[in-house]
Write an enzyme that holds these catalytic residues in place. Structure first.
Site, PDB file in Angstrom:
ATOM      1  N   LYS A  96       8.621  -1.491  15.889  1.00  0.00           N
ATOM      2  CA  LYS A  96       8.049  -0.892  17.110  1.00  0.00           C
ATOM      3  C   LYS A  96       7.548  -1.977  18.053  1.00  0.00           C
ATOM      4  O   LYS A  96       7.014  -2.990  17.605  1.00  0.00           O
ATOM      5  CB  LYS A  96       6.868   0.030  16.752  1.00  0.00           C
ATOM      6  CG  LYS A  96       7.122   0.923  15.565  1.00  0.00           C
ATOM      7  CD  LYS A  96       5.970   1.873  15.274  1.00  0.00           C
ATOM      8  CE  LYS A  96       6.145   2.494  13.902  1.00  0.00           C
ATOM      9  NZ  LYS A  96       5.622   1.694  12.788  1.00  0.00           N
TER      10      LYS A  96
ATOM     11  N   HIS B  33       5.606   1.832  20.635  1.00  0.00           N
ATOM     12  CA  HIS B  33       4.561   2.180  19.668  1.00  0.00           C
ATOM     13  C   HIS B  33       3.539   3.172  20.250  1.00  0.00           C
ATOM     14  O   HIS B  33       3.147   4.125  19.583  1.00  0.00           O
ATOM     15  CB  HIS B  33       3.856   0.897  19.208  1.00  0.00           C
ATOM     16  CG  HIS B  33       3.237   0.985  17.856  1.00  0.00           C
ATOM     17  ND1 HIS B  33       3.160  -0.094  16.998  1.00  0.00           N
ATOM     18  CD2 HIS B  33       2.655   2.014  17.200  1.00  0.00           C
ATOM     19  CE1 HIS B  33       2.560   0.276  15.883  1.00  0.00           C
ATOM     20  NE2 HIS B  33       2.239   1.552  15.973  1.00  0.00           N
TER      21      HIS B  33
ATOM     22  N   TYR C 152       1.986  -4.931  13.205  1.00  0.00           N
ATOM     23  CA  TYR C 152       1.535  -5.095  11.819  1.00  0.00           C
ATOM     24  C   TYR C 152       1.569  -6.561  11.373  1.00  0.00           C
ATOM     25  O   TYR C 152       0.981  -6.917  10.358  1.00  0.00           O
ATOM     26  CB  TYR C 152       2.371  -4.249  10.847  1.00  0.00           C
ATOM     27  CG  TYR C 152       2.443  -2.765  11.164  1.00  0.00           C
ATOM     28  CD1 TYR C 152       1.565  -2.174  12.067  1.00  0.00           C
ATOM     29  CD2 TYR C 152       3.383  -1.946  10.547  1.00  0.00           C
ATOM     30  CE1 TYR C 152       1.645  -0.822  12.368  1.00  0.00           C
ATOM     31  CE2 TYR C 152       3.466  -0.588  10.836  1.00  0.00           C
ATOM     32  CZ  TYR C 152       2.598  -0.044  11.756  1.00  0.00           C
ATOM     33  OH  TYR C 152       2.682   1.299  12.049  1.00  0.00           O
TER      34      TYR C 152
ATOM     35  N   ASP D 278       9.378   1.177   7.353  1.00  0.00           N
ATOM     36  CA  ASP D 278       8.786   1.356   8.679  1.00  0.00           C
ATOM     37  C   ASP D 278       7.755   0.250   8.926  1.00  0.00           C
ATOM     38  O   ASP D 278       6.718   0.213   8.272  1.00  0.00           O
ATOM     39  CB  ASP D 278       8.106   2.731   8.778  1.00  0.00           C
ATOM     40  CG  ASP D 278       7.570   2.998  10.174  1.00  0.00           C
ATOM     41  OD1 ASP D 278       8.339   3.511  11.004  1.00  0.00           O
ATOM     42  OD2 ASP D 278       6.396   2.645  10.439  1.00  0.00           O
TER      43      ASP D 278
HETATM   44  P1  NDP Z   1      -0.779   7.248   4.450  1.00  0.00           P
HETATM   45  O1  NDP Z   1      -1.048   8.696   4.749  1.00  0.00           O
HETATM   46  O2  NDP Z   1       0.573   6.827   4.052  1.00  0.00           O
HETATM   47  O3  NDP Z   1      -1.844   6.850   3.329  1.00  0.00           O
HETATM   48  C1  NDP Z   1      -1.940   5.548   2.820  1.00  0.00           C
HETATM   49  C2  NDP Z   1      -3.216   5.479   1.965  1.00  0.00           C
HETATM   50  O4  NDP Z   1      -3.110   6.423   0.885  1.00  0.00           O
HETATM   51  C3  NDP Z   1      -3.463   4.133   1.367  1.00  0.00           C
HETATM   52  O5  NDP Z   1      -4.870   3.935   1.364  1.00  0.00           O
HETATM   53  C4  NDP Z   1      -2.956   4.279  -0.068  1.00  0.00           C
HETATM   54  O6  NDP Z   1      -3.714   3.434  -0.917  1.00  0.00           O
HETATM   55  C5  NDP Z   1      -3.202   5.751  -0.368  1.00  0.00           C
HETATM   56  N1  NDP Z   1      -2.173   6.354  -1.228  1.00  0.00           N
HETATM   57  C6  NDP Z   1      -0.833   6.120  -1.211  1.00  0.00           C
HETATM   58  N2  NDP Z   1      -0.208   6.892  -2.123  1.00  0.00           N
HETATM   59  C7  NDP Z   1      -1.168   7.640  -2.725  1.00  0.00           C
HETATM   60  C8  NDP Z   1      -1.140   8.620  -3.738  1.00  0.00           C
HETATM   61  N3  NDP Z   1       0.009   8.978  -4.317  1.00  0.00           N
HETATM   62  N4  NDP Z   1      -2.308   9.203  -4.110  1.00  0.00           N
HETATM   63  C9  NDP Z   1      -3.479   8.847  -3.529  1.00  0.00           C
HETATM   64  N5  NDP Z   1      -3.576   7.902  -2.547  1.00  0.00           N
HETATM   65  C10 NDP Z   1      -2.420   7.314  -2.152  1.00  0.00           C
HETATM   66  O7  NDP Z   1      -1.316   6.427   5.722  1.00  0.00           O
HETATM   67  P2  NDP Z   1      -0.762   5.289   6.677  1.00  0.00           P
HETATM   68  O8  NDP Z   1      -1.714   5.262   7.803  1.00  0.00           O
HETATM   69  O9  NDP Z   1      -0.496   4.037   5.961  1.00  0.00           O
HETATM   70  O10 NDP Z   1       0.615   5.874   7.235  1.00  0.00           O
HETATM   71  C11 NDP Z   1       1.879   5.632   6.631  1.00  0.00           C
HETATM   72  C12 NDP Z   1       2.757   4.813   7.549  1.00  0.00           C
HETATM   73  O11 NDP Z   1       2.862   5.437   8.830  1.00  0.00           O
HETATM   74  C13 NDP Z   1       2.221   3.415   7.883  1.00  0.00           C
HETATM   75  O12 NDP Z   1       2.359   2.505   6.820  1.00  0.00           O
HETATM   76  C14 NDP Z   1       3.030   3.094   9.104  1.00  0.00           C
HETATM   77  O13 NDP Z   1       4.348   2.706   8.722  1.00  0.00           O
HETATM   78  C15 NDP Z   1       3.042   4.434   9.827  1.00  0.00           C
HETATM   79  N6  NDP Z   1       1.952   4.539  10.838  1.00  0.00           N
HETATM   80  C16 NDP Z   1       2.321   4.562  12.162  1.00  0.00           C
HETATM   81  C17 NDP Z   1       1.380   4.667  13.160  1.00  0.00           C
HETATM   82  C18 NDP Z   1       1.825   4.703  14.584  1.00  0.00           C
HETATM   83  O14 NDP Z   1       0.972   4.630  15.499  1.00  0.00           O
HETATM   84  N7  NDP Z   1       3.102   4.814  14.856  1.00  0.00           N
HETATM   85  C19 NDP Z   1      -0.070   4.749  12.860  1.00  0.00           C
HETATM   86  C20 NDP Z   1      -0.360   4.748  11.435  1.00  0.00           C
HETATM   87  C21 NDP Z   1       0.626   4.664  10.485  1.00  0.00           C
HETATM   88  P3  NDP Z   1      -3.055   2.272  -1.843  1.00  0.00           P
HETATM   89  O15 NDP Z   1      -2.264   1.363  -0.958  1.00  0.00           O
HETATM   90  O16 NDP Z   1      -4.259   1.636  -2.449  1.00  0.00           O
HETATM   91  O17 NDP Z   1      -2.215   3.002  -2.848  1.00  0.00           O
END
Ligand code: NDP
Length: 294
Positions: free
Chosen positions: A89, A122, A64, A59
């Site tokens: 998006k 988006h 991004y 995704d």
């Molecule tokens: P997430 O809920 O996926 O959380 C990501 C965070 O959690 C990062 O800081 C990561 O740190 C940490 N993390 C990942 N795995 C673990 C784990 N197993 N245990 C503890 N911490 C963990 O948030 P996102 O906001 O990134 O959302 C996911 C995806 O959703 C995005 O990448 C994007 O593709 C989409 N998105 C879409 C939006 C929209 O408006 N359409 C808005 C926001 C997101 P680290 O990298 O250090 O592991």
């Protein structure tokens, strides 16, 4: 059976990910890998690792700035293009038809592919473009009809926005990608989507990592010998959501994908449902007022 109710196992790498059926008949792997906030220079590496772990759904978004890294990783993975489901998006400054078409061509170029599997608006931006997201949607319908976007959908659309699309165009989005996690259930939007046959994609599914600190989720995780992230992702999957947690760490990529060999009880599901704080639990912007362009 309605859209999304038919599941089949698709063997992919080391992860057996169920596929859900969209309302246009195409299938989507229920678990994917999100690349928001992965710096462009690091994206190819992260996506290569995710594909090696077994993820087959990525995704990304024009916003991004890392579609090029996604494309590079898919090309270098040795996988056939048909084995990887790619979503992108439309950026907020590209809502006019000509901009949508031009930027979509750039997206395909950066991804190095002749089609995306799913393309989304988006943000609805109801206070911009004279409130007109319908003509933007019609531009996406054209891209779908040309076969360059296999499926089309929206992101951050509220019930009123969905109603308007349906009334004005007669074409329903295949998905609505919205903020959902245990602390923000976003229930009204999910209910309207479900009633219309639109699948919910849950963004920030593990609340940007915050579920790891929640005492209730930790307790359930301990009782099951799982991690808080795994329990939360399982909660989403059992609710029928599509998820794509983001991480740059290979160990967490494996952890987040290792969620298909256990189940939460109805009691545990209800307990996690009970963590919903309503609007106060939101981590991201409110789609009714969010208006950032560029
Ligand atoms: P997430 O809920 O996926 O959380 C990501 C965070 O959690 C990062 O800081 C990561 O740190 C940490 N993390 C990942 N795995 C673990 C784990 N197993 N245990 C503890 N911490 C963990 O948030 P996102 O906001 O990134 O959302 C996911 C995806 O959703 C995005 O990448 C994007 O593709 C989409 N998105 C879409 C939006 C929209 O408006 N359409 C808005 C926001 C997101 P680290 O990298 O250090 O592991």
């Amino acid at each position: 059976m309605g859209p999304g109710t038919e599941e089949r196992e698709c063997k992919s790498g080391h992860v057996d990910t169920p596929a859900l059926t969209l309302n246009d008949g195409h299938e989507i792997p229920q678990l994917g890998f999100g690349v928001f906030q992965i710096p462009p220079a690091e994206t190819a590496h992260a996506v290569r690792e995710a594909l090696a772990v077994g993820y087959r759904h990525i995704d990304t978004a024009q916003m991004y700035g890392n579609e090029g890294g996604v494309g590079q990783a898919v090309r270098e993975s040795g996988l056939d293009r048909s084995e990887v489901f790619i979503t992108s998006k439309l950026n907020n400054d590209n809502h006019r038809r000509a901009d949508a078409r031009r930027s979509f061509a750039e997206t395909l170029e950066l991804l190095g592919t002749d089609h995306v599997d799913l393309f989304l608006i988006h943000w609805p931006l109801p206070t911009r473009y004279d409130g007109d997201f319908v003509s933007t949607w019609q531009a996406l319908v054209e891209l779908r009809d040309e076969g360059r976007a296999r499926s089309i959908g929206v992101s951050n659309f509220q019930p009123a926005h969905l109603d308007r699309l349906a009334a004005a165009s007669g074409v329903l989005p295949a998905v609505n990608q919205i903020e959902v996690h245990p602390f923000f259930g976003n229930r009204a939007v999910r209910a309207v989507s479900a009633a219309a046959g639109i699948l919910t994609e849950a963004w920030s599914p593990i609340a940007k990592g915050q579920v790891a600190q929640d005492a209730t989720i930790r307790e359930i995780a301990t009782s099951l010998g799982r991690t808080p992230a795994q329990v939360t992702l399982r909660w989403h999957l059992q609710h029928g959501h599509i998820v794509f947690p983001k991480t740059t760490k290979a160990e967490r990529m494996r952890e987040n994908a290792d969620v298909f060999d256990f189940a939460l009880s109805a009691d545990d599901m209800a307990t996690i449902d009970g963590l919903d704080r309503g609007a106060e639990g939101r981590l991201g912007p409110d789609p009714d007022t969010f208006d950032r362009i560029g």
